[in-house]
Design a protein around this motif. Structure first.
Motif, PDB file in Angstrom:
ATOM      1  N   TRP A 139     -12.608   0.902   3.279  1.00 29.28           N
ATOM      2  CA  TRP A 139     -12.642  -0.421   2.651  1.00 29.28           C
ATOM      3  C   TRP A 139     -11.430  -0.654   1.741  1.00 29.28           C
ATOM      4  CZ3 TRP A 139     -15.418  -3.930   4.816  1.00 29.28           C
ATOM      5  CH2 TRP A 139     -16.670  -3.642   5.375  1.00 29.28           C
ATOM      6  N   ALA A 140     -11.020   0.409   1.019  1.00 29.64           N
ATOM      7  CA  ALA A 140      -9.907   0.230   0.080  1.00 29.64           C
ATOM      8  C   ALA A 140      -8.617  -0.090   0.835  1.00 29.64           C
ATOM      9  CB  ALA A 140      -9.739   1.476  -0.776  1.00 29.64           C
ATOM     10  N   GLU A 141      -8.306   0.719   1.834  1.00 31.37           N
ATOM     11  CA  GLU A 141      -7.098   0.487   2.613  1.00 31.37           C
ATOM     12  C   GLU A 141      -7.195  -0.850   3.359  1.00 31.37           C
ATOM     13  OE1 GLU A 141      -5.117   2.870   6.207  1.00 31.37           O
ATOM     14  OE2 GLU A 141      -5.415   4.078   4.410  1.00 31.37           O
ATOM     15  N   GLY A 142      -8.365  -1.093   3.896  1.00 34.26           N
ATOM     16  CA  GLY A 142      -8.573  -2.351   4.617  1.00 34.26           C
ATOM     17  C   GLY A 142      -8.406  -3.550   3.709  1.00 34.26           C
ATOM     18  N   HIS A 143      -8.831  -3.392   2.458  1.00 31.18           N
ATOM     19  CA  HIS A 143      -8.697  -4.498   1.505  1.00 31.18           C
ATOM     20  C   HIS A 143      -7.234  -4.830   1.265  1.00 31.18           C
ATOM     21  CE1 HIS A 143      -8.295  -6.027  -2.711  1.00 31.18           C
ATOM     22  NE2 HIS A 143      -9.037  -6.955  -2.138  1.00 31.18           N
TER      23      HIS A 143
ATOM     24  N   ASP B   4       0.822  -1.214   0.000  1.00 26.35           N
ATOM     25  CA  ASP B   4       0.000   0.000   0.000  1.00 26.35           C
ATOM     26  C   ASP B   4       0.855   1.262   0.000  1.00 26.35           C
ATOM     27  OD1 ASP B   4       1.034   0.088   2.526  1.00 26.35           O
ATOM     28  OD2 ASP B   4      -0.874  -0.167   3.572  1.00 26.35           O
ATOM     29  N   GLY B   5       2.179   1.107  -0.169  1.00 28.80           N
ATOM     30  CA  GLY B   5       3.054   2.258  -0.283  1.00 28.80           C
ATOM     31  C   GLY B   5       3.521   2.831   1.040  1.00 28.80           C
TER      32      GLY B   5
ATOM     33  N   ALA C 134     -17.199  -5.888  -0.069  1.00 24.04           N
ATOM     34  CA  ALA C 134     -17.473  -4.451   0.051  1.00 24.04           C
ATOM     35  C   ALA C 134     -17.038  -3.717  -1.219  1.00 24.04           C
ATOM     36  CB  ALA C 134     -16.759  -3.876   1.269  1.00 24.04           C
ATOM     37  N   LEU C 135     -15.861  -4.060  -1.734  1.00 22.56           N
ATOM     38  CA  LEU C 135     -15.386  -3.380  -2.945  1.00 22.56           C
ATOM     39  C   LEU C 135     -16.334  -3.654  -4.112  1.00 22.56           C
ATOM     40  CD1 LEU C 135     -11.485  -3.633  -2.972  1.00 22.56           C
ATOM     41  CD2 LEU C 135     -12.983  -1.994  -1.841  1.00 22.56           C
TER      42      LEU C 135
END
Lengths: 328, 392
Positions: B356-360, B209-210, B333-334
């Motif tokens: 949700w994006a970060e959690g994914h 995630d950078g 969720a995505l």
């Protein structure tokens, strides 16, 4: 909180397990499939002596129940041993009659508790137009709309993918009960049926896993037991995983039914789909890891493998269960 | 058999909920994997600890409440339901602390635990090495005897939180080099060391995630006094495995996290889904059911422990289950978010449902860290099913 079976419940499971181990249930299941119900009825009597059917019958009708947790414990063992017959339907019919509490209840419930009456139950609105094993039953109850009738006869047996499940359409018969009470009682009875089926699936899955673990430990290929191969191990690990996480859902659903909780329908549905899918996957794994010998009728394993898929769909398909979980 | 809470447990839940309602920041903290976010999360640990909510299951003398496992589960349910920040201290609290309780000395516990509870000292783990991942016992970093302590040499990697943490703990080879023998687990020692000590070089590594959430550690003659060895020298493997058991058991990922995520997923589904899309509905239902199964299974585990039982290899079942559940929750969720699913949480247009994006991306690491799921399945097969060891 003590979310564990107590010693008495565990002892009940152990005693049923040893009784059924000594009873040659595969022979009874094969005879049942051939239309010979005598060995199955003898087994039925022994289960009644052990108190299995009384768990679904209230004390005022000579039973011990209703005790959904103990019922789940018992049906896990019945599934583990692939016991044939309308076991689920009989206890669901008991739940129906108990709620109606009329002359039919007085007539049939003591007979169910004592094991003298084998009863099938057909609720087309719950998914299937067929009654299980009507040819071997003493009574077949059919619920349509707000009416319960006792079928007079049944149509020809429709062979099932599991030969020990003898399906037929119930025909004709007189009305036993009618009215709004029937609707409520049927909703309850189908929950009991789904719970008992989920428990059967769990036991069935456990038996499939146990047998397959035993097999891969002794089957040798490439000079070693095939159970030492990671591809084999991981499939079995996943089988155990699915069964282990189905069990608390089953027990929680039984508790919800015991309390008459409003959320019992969703809980039972969650247990039903999870145990049903776990047992179905266990059957696929058992077949794959046994290889060609697993794909034979003569190996008793077939009795378990062929039951997994029908149980997964009976009294609530996975799709219906999932919808119910989110409906609450 | 029951699932009932006592009046005292209900009161504990109410107390936790009230405190969280009053203290959880209205605006989410910056990501804890950034320097700014790390500092903000350290401050949050101080806030938690000031009212003794940072380590509820520890004894009172170290800053806890002596809470039972069941109460810890209750606290965690409330914590995640309240949307409280991630725990920057979790490596120390979940991994090091259980080891100190089991194998540490009174002096070590008194010296180390209070500053861990308050967030004053944040701990990083130093297990993996470039050549030792799943085969941890093959590790090569050494601890060499010197006056009054040990000198560490070697390289550790994938060290979670090490980019900003204060101290680290890990395993080092202190005896004869047995890596090529049948007994690589022998001669290992469990040590703790400061990340700002002479001879330590920390090189942050950007994650998928950078974010610089983990780091490589280069150790060159790093001095560690004897008081910072846990357990007996040479017994490090046994000492560390008690930690691994805890990590894979209940404490690393409490059911509360997934219960809360399943609630958010259900809300998202009710808001956004096309009711005729039964394929998506089924996946939402499966995630909801699995989150419930994990919660109930934890209650069963807590009941078993309270009845005098133990949790051993069963913790491997938990690890595989929650890591796969976490991915399923986020993937679903995505899919519900459609074209907005790919937007990073920092994007201006990012959905208000947030996270949700970060959690994914983070969920994708679950099957890898804390012992890969392949290793967990081996453990399940060998220890729970009794299958023979093989060549992997």
């Amino acid at each position: 909180m003590r979310f564990l079976l107590d010693e008495e419940q565990r002892e009940f499971a152990r005693s049923l397990d040893s009784m059924l181990t000594a009873s040659d249930t595969p022979a009874a299941a094969r005879a049942w499939a051939a239309g010979e119900s005598a060995p199955g009825r003898a087994l039925w009597s022994r289960l009644a002596e052990a108190g299995v059917f009384a768990l679904a019958v209230p004390e005022r009708h000579d039973g011990l129940g209703p005790l959904p947790v103990e019922l789940a414990v018992a049906f896990t063992e019945l599934g583990r041993h692939a016991v044939p017959g309308p076991l689920v339907e009989t206890v669901a019919a008991a739940a129906l009659l108990d709620r109606l509490d009329d002359a039919a209840a007085t007539a049939w419930l003591p007979q169910i508790a004592s094991g003298k009456a084998v009863v099938s139950l057909c609720v087309p609105a719950a998914g299937s137009p067929y009654a299980l094993d009507p040819d071997a039953a003493d009574a077949v109850l059919v619920v349509e709309g707000d009416t319960v009738r006792r079928a007079e006869t049944a149509g020809p047996v429709q062979p099932s993918a599991d030969p020990a499940r003898r399906l037929a359409r119930p025909l004709g018969g007189a009305v036993l009960a009618q009215g709004p009470a029937v609707t409520a009682a049927t909703a309850h009875a189908t929950e009991v049926a789904a719970l008992a089926t989920a428990a059967q699936s769990l036991g069935l899955g456990r038996a499939l896993l146990d047998r397959t673990v035993r097999y891969v430990k002794q089957r040798t290929q490439f000079g070693v037991a095939i159970g030492s191969f990671q591809a084999v191990k991981h499939r079995l690990a996943d089988t155990l995983l699915a069964l282990e996480f189905a069990e608390p859902l089953l027990h929680s659903a039984a508790l919800a039914l015991a309390e008459g909780a409003g959320h019992s329908a969703a809980e039972v549905a969650a247990a039903k789909v999870t145990a049903g899918e776990a047992a179905h996957a266990a059957a696929r794994t058992a077949l794959q890891l046994h290889g060609a010998v697993g794909y034979t009728e003569e190996l008793d394993l077939a009795l378990w493998i062929r039951k997994a898929r029908p149980l997964r769909d009976a009294w609530g398909t996975p799709a219906a269960c999932r919808a119910r979980v989110l409906a609450s | 058999m029951d699932l009932d809470f006592t009046a005292a447990e209900d009161a504990f839940r109410a107390e936790a909920r009230a405190w969280l309602t009053a203290h959880v920041p209205d605006v989410p903290l910056p990501s804890l994997e950034t320097e700014e976010g790390f500092a903000a999360h350290r401050e949050w640990e101080r806030t938690l600890s000031a009212d003794r909510w940072s380590v509820v299951s520890w004894p009172e003398e170290y800053g806890g409440r002596g809470a039972s496992i069941l109460r810890w589960l209750i606290f965690e349910e409330e914590y995640y339901a309240a949307g409280a920040p991630g725990r920057v201290s979790q490596n120390g609290i979940n991994l090091l602390a259980p080891t100190l309780f089991e194998h540490g000395t009174d002096e070590q516990r008194a010296r180390i635990l209070p500053s861990m509870a308050s967030g004053e000292v944040i701990w990083a783990q130093a297990w993996s090495e470039p050549e030792s991942g799943s085969d941890l016992a093959s590790l090569r970093s050494t601890a060499e005897r010197t006056d009054g302590g040990w000198l560490l040499h070697g390289q550790k990697t994938w060290s979670s939180r090490a980019a900003f943490a204060d101290r680290a703990f890990g395993l080092f080879r202190s005896g004869r080099d047995d890596t090529n023998t049948a007994k690589p687990h022998q001669g290992l020692t469990y040590l703790m060391f400061p990340l700002d000590a002479d001879g330590v070089t920390v090189r942050p590594i950007g994650r998928l995630d950078g974010k610089p959430a983990f780091a490589e550690l280069f150790l060159d003659d790093v001095f560690v006094p004897d008081e910072d060895v846990i357990g007996a020298p040479g017994q490090g493997w046994r000492v560390a495995m008690s930690t691994a058991g805890n990590e894979r058991g209940l404490t690393l990922r409490s059911p509360g996290r997934f219960t809360a995520a399943a609630e958010r997923l259900t809300a998202l589904w009710r808001e956004t889904a096309d009711p005729s899309d039964t394929a998506l509905r089924d996946r939402v239902a499966d995630a909801v059911i699995a989150a419930r199964a994990y919660r109930l299974s934890a209650y069963a585990g807590a009941s078993r422990l309270a009845a005098g039982g133990s949790i051993g290899a069963e913790s491997s079942l938990n690890k595989v289950f929650w890591s796969e559940l976490d991915i399923a929750l986020h993937e679903t969720a995505l899919d519900l978010l459609g074209p907005y699913g790919e937007l990073a949480d920092a994007a201006e247009d990012a959905p208000a449902h947030g996270g949700w994006a970060e959690g994914h991306t983070f969920s994708l690491a679950g099957p890898i860290y804390a012992g890969t799921n392949e290793i967990q399945r081996d453990i399940i097969a060998e220890r729970l099913l009794g299958l023979p060891k093989g060549r992997r």
